[in-house]
Design an enzyme around this catalytic site. Structure first.
Site, PDB file in Angstrom:
ATOM      1  N   ASP A 186       0.862  -1.186   0.000  1.00 50.04           N
ATOM      2  CA  ASP A 186       0.000   0.000   0.000  1.00 50.04           C
ATOM      3  C   ASP A 186       0.895   1.230   0.000  1.00 50.04           C
ATOM      4  O   ASP A 186       1.813   1.334   0.826  1.00 50.04           O
ATOM      5  CB  ASP A 186      -0.910   0.022   1.230  1.00 50.04           C
ATOM      6  N   ASN A 217      -9.825   7.686   7.986  1.00 52.71           N
ATOM      7  CA  ASN A 217      -9.709   6.227   7.864  1.00 52.71           C
ATOM      8  C   ASN A 217     -10.141   5.501   9.134  1.00 52.71           C
ATOM      9  O   ASN A 217     -10.557   4.339   9.088  1.00 52.71           O
ATOM     10  CB  ASN A 217      -8.266   5.815   7.559  1.00 52.71           C
ATOM     11  N   ARG A 251     -13.233   3.075   9.993  1.00 51.87           N
ATOM     12  CA  ARG A 251     -13.375   1.681   9.536  1.00 51.87           C
ATOM     13  C   ARG A 251     -12.051   0.906   9.560  1.00 51.87           C
ATOM     14  O   ARG A 251     -12.052  -0.320   9.601  1.00 51.87           O
ATOM     15  CB  ARG A 251     -13.967   1.637   8.121  1.00 51.87           C
ATOM     16  N   LYS A 300       0.520   3.278   5.714  1.00 53.83           N
ATOM     17  CA  LYS A 300      -0.357   2.200   6.189  1.00 53.83           C
ATOM     18  C   LYS A 300       0.378   0.860   6.246  1.00 53.83           C
ATOM     19  O   LYS A 300       0.239   0.103   7.212  1.00 53.83           O
ATOM     20  CB  LYS A 300      -1.591   2.087   5.288  1.00 53.83           C
ATOM     21  N   CYS A 360     -11.563 -15.972 -14.082  1.00 50.09           N
ATOM     22  CA  CYS A 360     -10.761 -15.003 -13.357  1.00 50.09           C
ATOM     23  C   CYS A 360     -11.643 -13.792 -13.038  1.00 50.09           C
ATOM     24  O   CYS A 360     -12.807 -13.723 -13.462  1.00 50.09           O
ATOM     25  CB  CYS A 360      -9.533 -14.584 -14.170  1.00 50.09           C
ATOM     26  N   CYS A 374     -14.751   5.253  -1.601  1.00 50.55           N
ATOM     27  CA  CYS A 374     -15.491   5.391  -0.351  1.00 50.55           C
ATOM     28  C   CYS A 374     -15.645   6.859   0.036  1.00 50.55           C
ATOM     29  O   CYS A 374     -16.654   7.251   0.628  1.00 50.55           O
ATOM     30  CB  CYS A 374     -14.769   4.638   0.767  1.00 50.55           C
ATOM     31  N   CYS A 391     -12.175 -14.056 -22.703  1.00 53.82           N
ATOM     32  CA  CYS A 391     -11.484 -13.223 -21.723  1.00 53.82           C
ATOM     33  C   CYS A 391     -10.040 -12.982 -22.166  1.00 53.82           C
ATOM     34  O   CYS A 391      -9.331 -13.928 -22.539  1.00 53.82           O
ATOM     35  CB  CYS A 391     -11.502 -13.885 -20.345  1.00 53.82           C
ATOM     36  N   CYS A 423      -7.662 -14.944 -19.376  1.00 54.53           N
ATOM     37  CA  CYS A 423      -7.635 -16.393 -19.131  1.00 54.53           C
ATOM     38  C   CYS A 423      -8.391 -17.203 -20.180  1.00 54.53           C
ATOM     39  O   CYS A 423      -8.481 -18.415 -20.059  1.00 54.53           O
ATOM     40  CB  CYS A 423      -8.208 -16.701 -17.739  1.00 54.53           C
TER      41      CYS A 423
END
Length: 256
Positions: free
Chosen positions: A61, A69, A72, A85, A172, A189, A246, A249
């Site tokens: 990350d 943040n 949650r 993070k 996939c 979010c 796809c 895959c």
């Protein structure tokens, strides 16, 4: 390898489960799980994977902790605001169980580094919040033949699926969403909002699926997508078909 007295006591509740047992705990101890995204899904998933004794955890990350943040991402505290993070999460793992190996990667996963960052994992758990990254992780997991647990949330909804797209009978993640979302253009979010408790529910479910992928307990969940509506509340499970065309895959002749 024989368990130490500390390991026997720590993992006793898993050892007495016939579906996991000592052999399953040994597999968990030897496993390498890569978590992509240490946000709302990554935080609870990491806590339960560490609790299960996953021996090696790589946490990817490039974001830093923001006060918003904490609604949650309960792994973090106000004292962590402004810190990376992945580094804070890796530090938590080392405090929680010093026998675990936790590595923080504070760079963004990109087409240039995805294969190098994900290679060697036994399971990849993706909790990122944009389609471009999710599809990149999926395509790389498929190419490397690594099971992918993909989890996502938005507002009051969540979804979890385990994908093994390299297998001839399994889809996939790209089979599910298609090629239209490779651009980083999805809502976040911050724009839509999210119920904090939803991420705990979905992140814990994702951790369970990663443990399932390592130990093989229960039913094979390939080709299944689990959806949760927190407003009703209601769980649904959908069967996803492999897309012969796809681009990740499918049959190259049909994808051309």
């Amino acid at each position: 390898m024989p368990f130490t007295p500390t390991q026997l006591e720590r993992h006793a509740r898993h050892i007495v489960l016939p579906e996991i047992g000592g052999a399953g705990v040994a597999k968990l101890s030897a496993a390498h799980v890569v978590l992509v995204g240490m946000g709302g899904i990554g935080c609870p998933a990491l806590q339960y994977l560490a609790g299960a004794g996953i021996g090696r955890l790589t946490l990817i990350d490039d974001d830093v902790i923001d006060l918003s943040n904490l609604q949650r991402q309960t792994l973090f505290t106000p004292a962590d605001v402004g810190r990376p993070k992945a580094e804070v999460a890796a530090s938590w793992v080392r405090s929680f169980d010093p026998e675990l190996n936790a590595t923080a990667v504070t760079e963004r996963i990109t087409p240039a580094n995805a294969a190098a960052l994900l290679a060697g994992a036994d399971v990849i758990l993706d909790g990122t919040d944009n389609f471009a990254t999710r599809l990149l992780v999926s395509d790389t997991a498929t190419a490397l033949h690594i099971p992918l647990v993909s989890a996502a949330i938005g507002r009051f909804q969540g979804q979890i699926g385990t994908f093994r797209g390299w297998l001839p009978d399994a889809p996939c993640y790209r089979c599910f969403v298609g090629d239209a979302f490779d651009a980083e253009d999805c809502d976040t979010c911050a724009e839509q909002g999210v119920l904090g408790a939803m991420v705990g529910l979905i992140g814990s479910f994702a951790a369970m699926e990663a443990v399932r992928a390592v130990t093989g307990f229960g039913e094979d969940t390939r080709s299944k997508l689990h959806l949760f509506d927190g407003l009703k509340p209601l769980w649904r499970t959908l069967k996803i078909a492999k897309d012969p065309a796809c681009t990740a895959c499918g049959d190259p002749a049909q994808a051309a």
